[in-house]
Design a protein around this motif. Structure first.
Motif, PDB file in Angstrom:
ATOM      1  N   PHE A 197      12.942   6.697  -0.474  1.00  0.00           N
ATOM      2  CA  PHE A 197      12.884   6.645  -1.933  1.00  0.00           C
ATOM      3  C   PHE A 197      13.917   5.642  -2.410  1.00  0.00           C
ATOM      4  O   PHE A 197      14.853   5.296  -1.692  1.00  0.00           O
ATOM      5  CB  PHE A 197      13.088   8.025  -2.572  1.00  0.00           C
ATOM      6  N   SER A 198      13.704   5.145  -3.618  1.00  0.00           N
ATOM      7  CA  SER A 198      14.698   4.261  -4.223  1.00  0.00           C
ATOM      8  C   SER A 198      15.130   4.890  -5.539  1.00  0.00           C
ATOM      9  O   SER A 198      14.419   5.716  -6.112  1.00  0.00           O
ATOM     10  CB  SER A 198      14.152   2.849  -4.438  1.00  0.00           C
ATOM     11  N   VAL A 199      16.316   4.498  -5.966  1.00  0.00           N
ATOM     12  CA  VAL A 199      16.864   5.028  -7.211  1.00  0.00           C
ATOM     13  C   VAL A 199      17.172   3.846  -8.115  1.00  0.00           C
ATOM     14  O   VAL A 199      17.854   2.903  -7.715  1.00  0.00           O
ATOM     15  CB  VAL A 199      18.140   5.865  -6.946  1.00  0.00           C
ATOM     16  N   VAL A 200      16.630   3.901  -9.317  1.00  0.00           N
ATOM     17  CA  VAL A 200      16.871   2.871 -10.324  1.00  0.00           C
ATOM     18  C   VAL A 200      17.843   3.454 -11.334  1.00  0.00           C
ATOM     19  O   VAL A 200      17.566   4.482 -11.948  1.00  0.00           O
ATOM     20  CB  VAL A 200      15.563   2.448 -11.022  1.00  0.00           C
ATOM     21  N   THR A 201      18.993   2.808 -11.468  1.00  0.00           N
ATOM     22  CA  THR A 201      19.976   3.254 -12.456  1.00  0.00           C
ATOM     23  C   THR A 201      20.161   2.157 -13.486  1.00  0.00           C
ATOM     24  O   THR A 201      20.196   0.973 -13.137  1.00  0.00           O
ATOM     25  CB  THR A 201      21.347   3.555 -11.814  1.00  0.00           C
ATOM     26  N   LEU A 251      19.865   8.871 -16.670  1.00  0.00           N
ATOM     27  CA  LEU A 251      20.876   8.662 -15.627  1.00  0.00           C
ATOM     28  C   LEU A 251      20.275   7.817 -14.503  1.00  0.00           C
ATOM     29  O   LEU A 251      20.914   6.902 -13.997  1.00  0.00           O
ATOM     30  CB  LEU A 251      21.360   9.994 -15.062  1.00  0.00           C
ATOM     31  N   CYS A 252      19.043   8.153 -14.100  1.00  0.00           N
ATOM     32  CA  CYS A 252      18.377   7.374 -13.061  1.00  0.00           C
ATOM     33  C   CYS A 252      16.913   7.769 -12.985  1.00  0.00           C
ATOM     34  O   CYS A 252      16.493   8.779 -13.552  1.00  0.00           O
ATOM     35  CB  CYS A 252      19.050   7.569 -11.707  1.00  0.00           C
ATOM     36  N   ARG A 253      16.164   6.942 -12.267  1.00  0.00           N
ATOM     37  CA  ARG A 253      14.768   7.227 -11.936  1.00  0.00           C
ATOM     38  C   ARG A 253      14.652   7.168 -10.418  1.00  0.00           C
ATOM     39  O   ARG A 253      15.173   6.242  -9.801  1.00  0.00           O
ATOM     40  CB  ARG A 253      13.838   6.200 -12.561  1.00  0.00           C
ATOM     41  N   ILE A 254      13.965   8.133  -9.846  1.00  0.00           N
ATOM     42  CA  ILE A 254      13.793   8.188  -8.396  1.00  0.00           C
ATOM     43  C   ILE A 254      12.331   7.875  -8.101  1.00  0.00           C
ATOM     44  O   ILE A 254      11.428   8.581  -8.566  1.00  0.00           O
ATOM     45  CB  ILE A 254      14.190   9.577  -7.860  1.00  0.00           C
ATOM     46  N   ILE A 255      12.134   6.792  -7.358  1.00  0.00           N
ATOM     47  CA  ILE A 255      10.792   6.303  -7.068  1.00  0.00           C
ATOM     48  C   ILE A 255      10.493   6.532  -5.587  1.00  0.00           C
ATOM     49  O   ILE A 255      11.295   6.181  -4.718  1.00  0.00           O
ATOM     50  CB  ILE A 255      10.684   4.813  -7.431  1.00  0.00           C
ATOM     51  N   ARG A 309       2.629   1.828 -12.399  1.00  0.00           N
ATOM     52  CA  ARG A 309       3.272   0.970 -11.407  1.00  0.00           C
ATOM     53  C   ARG A 309       3.862   1.764 -10.233  1.00  0.00           C
ATOM     54  O   ARG A 309       3.869   1.308  -9.102  1.00  0.00           O
ATOM     55  CB  ARG A 309       4.366   0.152 -12.098  1.00  0.00           C
ATOM     56  N   PHE A 310       4.382   2.976 -10.499  1.00  0.00           N
ATOM     57  CA  PHE A 310       5.064   3.763  -9.462  1.00  0.00           C
ATOM     58  C   PHE A 310       4.298   5.008  -9.047  1.00  0.00           C
ATOM     59  O   PHE A 310       4.635   5.628  -8.058  1.00  0.00           O
ATOM     60  CB  PHE A 310       6.429   4.266  -9.958  1.00  0.00           C
ATOM     61  N   GLY A 311       3.356   5.439  -9.852  1.00  0.00           N
ATOM     62  CA  GLY A 311       2.779   6.760  -9.651  1.00  0.00           C
ATOM     63  C   GLY A 311       3.740   7.788 -10.243  1.00  0.00           C
ATOM     64  O   GLY A 311       4.482   7.500 -11.181  1.00  0.00           O
ATOM     65  N   GLU A 343       0.869  -1.164   0.000  1.00  0.00           N
ATOM     66  CA  GLU A 343       0.000   0.000   0.000  1.00  0.00           C
ATOM     67  C   GLU A 343       0.908   1.217   0.000  1.00  0.00           C
ATOM     68  O   GLU A 343       1.253   1.743   1.040  1.00  0.00           O
ATOM     69  CB  GLU A 343      -0.895  -0.033   1.245  1.00  0.00           C
ATOM     70  N   ASN A 344       1.351   1.605  -1.167  1.00  0.00           N
ATOM     71  CA  ASN A 344       2.256   2.745  -1.268  1.00  0.00           C
ATOM     72  C   ASN A 344       1.436   4.025  -1.197  1.00  0.00           C
ATOM     73  O   ASN A 344       0.678   4.348  -2.100  1.00  0.00           O
ATOM     74  CB  ASN A 344       3.038   2.660  -2.578  1.00  0.00           C
ATOM     75  N   LYS A 345       1.598   4.745  -0.071  1.00  0.00           N
ATOM     76  CA  LYS A 345       0.799   5.949   0.156  1.00  0.00           C
ATOM     77  C   LYS A 345       1.071   7.020  -0.897  1.00  0.00           C
ATOM     78  O   LYS A 345       0.172   7.740  -1.295  1.00  0.00           O
ATOM     79  CB  LYS A 345       1.073   6.504   1.551  1.00  0.00           C
ATOM     80  N   TRP A 346       2.321   7.138  -1.326  1.00  0.00           N
ATOM     81  CA  TRP A 346       2.638   8.133  -2.367  1.00  0.00           C
ATOM     82  C   TRP A 346       1.869   7.786  -3.634  1.00  0.00           C
ATOM     83  O   TRP A 346       1.194   8.604  -4.217  1.00  0.00           O
ATOM     84  CB  TRP A 346       4.133   8.178  -2.651  1.00  0.00           C
ATOM     85  N   GLN A 347       1.964   6.534  -4.039  1.00  0.00           N
ATOM     86  CA  GLN A 347       1.327   6.112  -5.283  1.00  0.00           C
ATOM     87  C   GLN A 347      -0.183   6.308  -5.215  1.00  0.00           C
ATOM     88  O   GLN A 347      -0.770   6.886  -6.113  1.00  0.00           O
ATOM     89  CB  GLN A 347       1.670   4.648  -5.558  1.00  0.00           C
ATOM     90  N   THR A 348      -0.818   5.845  -4.144  1.00  0.00           N
ATOM     91  CA  THR A 348      -2.265   5.963  -4.085  1.00  0.00           C
ATOM     92  C   THR A 348      -2.711   7.412  -3.949  1.00  0.00           C
ATOM     93  O   THR A 348      -3.719   7.799  -4.524  1.00  0.00           O
ATOM     94  CB  THR A 348      -2.861   5.102  -2.947  1.00  0.00           C
TER      95      THR A 348
END
Length: 151
Positions: A82-86, A72-76, A58-60, A8-13
């Motif tokens: 937060f997580s960073v996808v590189t 360079l990256c995506r910050i979720i 998927r992430f909002g 239940e990702n509060k940011w996403q919802t």
């Protein structure tokens, strides 16, 4: 990676139906926003990238940092971090292996799952050490993008 609390990702919802947020709204949501501020400041200083706010079901809403016609990256954003996808360039292993002893535990845990087929690397950022690891990962992607530009 964090456990089922992200189911239940509060940011996403909260953002699914919301208008496109600005960077301040990302900062206001996060309890560790100072790490995100430092990360973005470092990326701006070193790469002068294009920072885009993007949406994916998927992430909002998330932050994409791009340069040299590449990501360079995506910050979720997650509930309390937060997580960073590189992207994970093929040559990354040769740069990362000698650094492993000084990398964060989070990095070491994620790196243990890297294979020859790994195309991207996601890392949670909850500490300064993890933020520094992410900055190093982004530098490897920037190196790849710069070299690709020269060709």
């Amino acid at each position: 990676m964090k456990e089922a609390s992200d189911m239940e990702n509060k940011w996403q919802t909260s953002q699914m139906e919301a208008a496109k947020p600005d960077l301040d709204q990302f900062m206001d949501f996060l309890p560790n926003a100072h790490y995100l501020k430092i990360l973005l400041a470092q990326l701006n200083r070193h790469y002068d990238p294009e920072i885009k706010i993007m949406f994916q079901k998927r992430f909002g809403w998330y932050i994409e940092v791009a340069q040299y016609d590449g990501v360079l990256c995506r910050i979720i954003i997650h509930n309390d971090y937060f997580s960073v996808v590189t992207p994970f360039p093929e040559f990354s292993r040769s740069y990362l292996e000698p650094m492993l002893q000084v990398m964060s535990n989070e990095f070491k845990e994620q790196y243990a799952h890297v294979t020859k087929a790994t195309k991207q690397f996601e890392m949670d950022v909850t500490t300064e050490a993890e933020m520094e690891d992410v900055i190093y990962l982004v530098s490897l992607q920037a190196k790849k993008l710069r070299e690709t530009q020269k060709v």
